[in-house]
Design an enzyme around this catalytic site. Structure first.
Site, PDB file in Angstrom:
ATOM      1  N   LYS A 114      13.343  12.277 -10.778  1.00 51.31           N
ATOM      2  CA  LYS A 114      12.656  11.614 -11.587  1.00 51.31           C
ATOM      3  C   LYS A 114      12.742  11.906 -12.990  1.00 51.31           C
ATOM      4  O   LYS A 114      12.555  10.939 -13.964  1.00 51.31           O
ATOM      5  CB  LYS A 114      11.292  11.780 -11.290  1.00 51.31           C
ATOM      6  N   LYS A 198      17.188   4.809  -1.582  1.00 47.73           N
ATOM      7  CA  LYS A 198      15.756   4.772  -0.844  1.00 47.73           C
ATOM      8  C   LYS A 198      15.130   3.557  -1.325  1.00 47.73           C
ATOM      9  O   LYS A 198      15.097   3.040  -2.502  1.00 47.73           O
ATOM     10  CB  LYS A 198      14.831   6.128  -1.241  1.00 47.73           C
ATOM     11  N   LYS A 201       9.108   1.931  -4.973  1.00 48.11           N
ATOM     12  CA  LYS A 201       8.074   1.161  -5.761  1.00 48.11           C
ATOM     13  C   LYS A 201       8.757   1.092  -7.104  1.00 48.11           C
ATOM     14  O   LYS A 201       8.336   0.007  -7.725  1.00 48.11           O
ATOM     15  CB  LYS A 201       6.890   2.095  -6.176  1.00 48.11           C
TER      16      LYS A 201
HETATM   17  P1  AMP Z   1       4.379   7.754  -2.627  1.00 48.98           P
HETATM   18  O1  AMP Z   1       4.353   6.208  -2.719  1.00 48.98           O
HETATM   19  O2  AMP Z   1       5.571   8.284  -3.350  1.00 48.98           O
HETATM   20  O3  AMP Z   1       3.112   8.429  -2.949  1.00 48.98           O
HETATM   21  O4  AMP Z   1       4.867   7.907  -1.219  1.00 48.98           O
HETATM   22  C1  AMP Z   1       3.766   7.970   0.041  1.00 48.98           C
HETATM   23  C2  AMP Z   1       4.308   8.189   1.418  1.00 48.98           C
HETATM   24  O5  AMP Z   1       5.556   7.423   1.639  1.00 48.98           O
HETATM   25  C3  AMP Z   1       5.086   9.591   1.260  1.00 48.98           C
HETATM   26  O6  AMP Z   1       4.800  10.093   2.592  1.00 48.98           O
HETATM   27  C4  AMP Z   1       6.460   9.190   1.192  1.00 48.98           C
HETATM   28  O7  AMP Z   1       7.423  10.420   1.721  1.00 48.98           O
HETATM   29  C5  AMP Z   1       6.597   7.903   1.943  1.00 48.98           C
HETATM   30  N1  AMP Z   1       7.720   7.038   1.542  1.00 48.98           N
HETATM   31  C6  AMP Z   1       7.973   6.717   0.269  1.00 48.98           C
HETATM   32  N2  AMP Z   1       9.111   5.784   0.234  1.00 48.98           N
HETATM   33  C7  AMP Z   1       9.633   5.989   1.534  1.00 48.98           C
HETATM   34  C8  AMP Z   1      10.952   5.377   2.178  1.00 48.98           C
HETATM   35  N3  AMP Z   1      11.547   4.453   1.422  1.00 48.98           N
HETATM   36  N4  AMP Z   1      11.060   5.878   3.324  1.00 48.98           N
HETATM   37  C9  AMP Z   1      10.321   6.481   3.938  1.00 48.98           C
HETATM   38  N5  AMP Z   1       9.066   6.963   3.727  1.00 48.98           N
HETATM   39  C10 AMP Z   1       8.701   6.686   2.233  1.00 48.98           C
END
Ligand code: AMP
Ligand code: TRP
Length: 333
Positions: A114, A198, A201
């Site tokens: 990041k 990956k 967002k």
């Molecule tokens: P975040 O949006 O970064 O707060 O992520 C929220 C949850 O979604 C966390 O448990 C991440 O590990 C999971 N997550 C985010 N992106 C992915 C992805 N591409 N594949 C699987 N899990 C994800």
């Protein structure tokens, strides 16, 4: 025995299929088991480790709650709240940052990714982000933490911090050592445009992900445009080795339908991608459009969403403030 579950999602908009399959779908299953006690946190303090527009942040906090509920989390069974409203999180994070070691944080790959090349310009919050995450988890004596694969390293750090605190202050078991709950297969959903990246967002192209607010036509179009390769559909798991895009799409199919990977491969073996994509789009539309409709409906019910957060905050505060009180005593305040 029932588990104590804790997990967090950042209110940074564009919640997508990766968030759903990697984390939220798991939250719903854990919430449905009456033996478990679940806490799901909208981690707004984590969100501001990178710049956020205040108005958007406020909307995104509500949208994250709406997504939890639309996906099937029951606010009567689980505590849903936002982190900034329970001050114990920031308080505990400071104390834990005096326990965590620089050397441990320096190894965190998410910070490296990041912060990019210009580390000097990254916020201190972005660097100490995993310490706040450890505070989130440890305040609730959580036993299990459902997350996507990308959070595994942060969970290990949390365990190290808990262990060191218990050792330093010679109190066995004060902080429970939490276990990660990571899906065995397809814990990392990849971009629709690049099977090695990956789904995220923050990716510029909206075609790279399926947002949980996408409508039917958008889902169909994005799957149609998803990158594939020139070969026919694979006939066995070994065929997927050098084919990241095919592997990702089949993985999504298998996660959504609940069919095993072998069975999913068998169903389309040797076919061309267009037929498979039609099927994939169909199962995605079936699963996701009720969720996106419900999200949109809930977003018009701001008072209801705010009430859920304020009820959740009260319950979370009760638990977390007690734990902070004990931490203060142990530390000598
Ligand atoms: P975040 O949006 O970064 O707060 O992520 C929220 C949850 O979604 C966390 O448990 C991440 O590990 C999971 N997550 C985010 N992106 C992915 C992805 N591409 N594949 C699987 N899990 C994800
Ligand atoms: N860091 C997690 C993510 O970006 C979000 C998070 C914050 C979290 N605190 C947490 C996840 C506690 C699990 C437990 O995905």
């Amino acid at each position: 025995m029932g588990k104590k579950i804790f997990s967090g999602v950042q209110p940074t908009g564009n919640l997508h299929l990766g968030n759903y399959l990697g984390a939220i779908k798991n939250f719903v299953e854990l919430n449905n088991d009456n033996e478990n006690k679940c806490v799901f946190c909208v981690v707004d303090l984590h969100a501001i480790t990178v710049k956020q527009d205040p108005k958007e942040l406020r909307n995104n906090i509500r949208e994250t709650v709406a997504t939890f509920i639309a996906s099937g989390i029951d606010p009567k069974k689980s505590i849903i709240f936002n982190q900034s409203q329970v001050t114990a999180h920031s308080e505990a994070a400071w104390i834990l940052s005096c326990v965590a070691r620089m050397g441990w944080l320096n190894r965190m790959t998410q910070f490296k990714e990041k912060a990019g090349k210009d580390k000097e310009k990254a916020s201190i919050g972005l660097y100490s982000y995993p310490v706040l995450m450890a505070a989130d988890i440890l305040l609730y004596d959580s036993t299990h933490v459902p997350v996507g694969d990308d959070q595994k390293q942060h969970l290990e750090l949390c365990r190290d911090i808990a262990q060191k605190f218990n050792n330093d202050y010679k109190i066995d078991n004060f902080f429970k050592i939490p276990e990660p709950l990571i899906q065995k297969e397809f814990s990392r959903i990849m971009s629709l445009k690049d099977g090695l990246k990956k789904m995220s967002k923050s990716e510029l192209s909206d075609l790279s992900r399926i947002n949980l607010t996408d409508e039917k036509d958008q889902i169909i179009m994005k799957i149609k445009k998803a990158k594939t390769d020139a070969l026919p559909m694979p006939s066995n798991i070994d065929d997927l080795k050098e084919r990241p895009e095919a592997k990702n799409l089949i993985g999504i199919y298998s996660s959504i339908t609940g069919l095993s990977l072998e069975k999913s491969i068998h169903n389309f073996s040797g076919e061309n991608f267009s037929k498979f994509k039609e099927n994939l789009a169909e199962v995605l539309v079936e699963k996701l459009t009720p969720i996106s409709l419900e999200i949109r409906k809930l977003l018009n019910e701001k008072n209801y969403l705010d009430q859920i957060l304020s009820d959740g905050c009260k319950k979370a505060h009760e638990i977390a403030s007690q734990k902070v009180k004990k931490i203060h005593e142990i530390v000598g305040f």
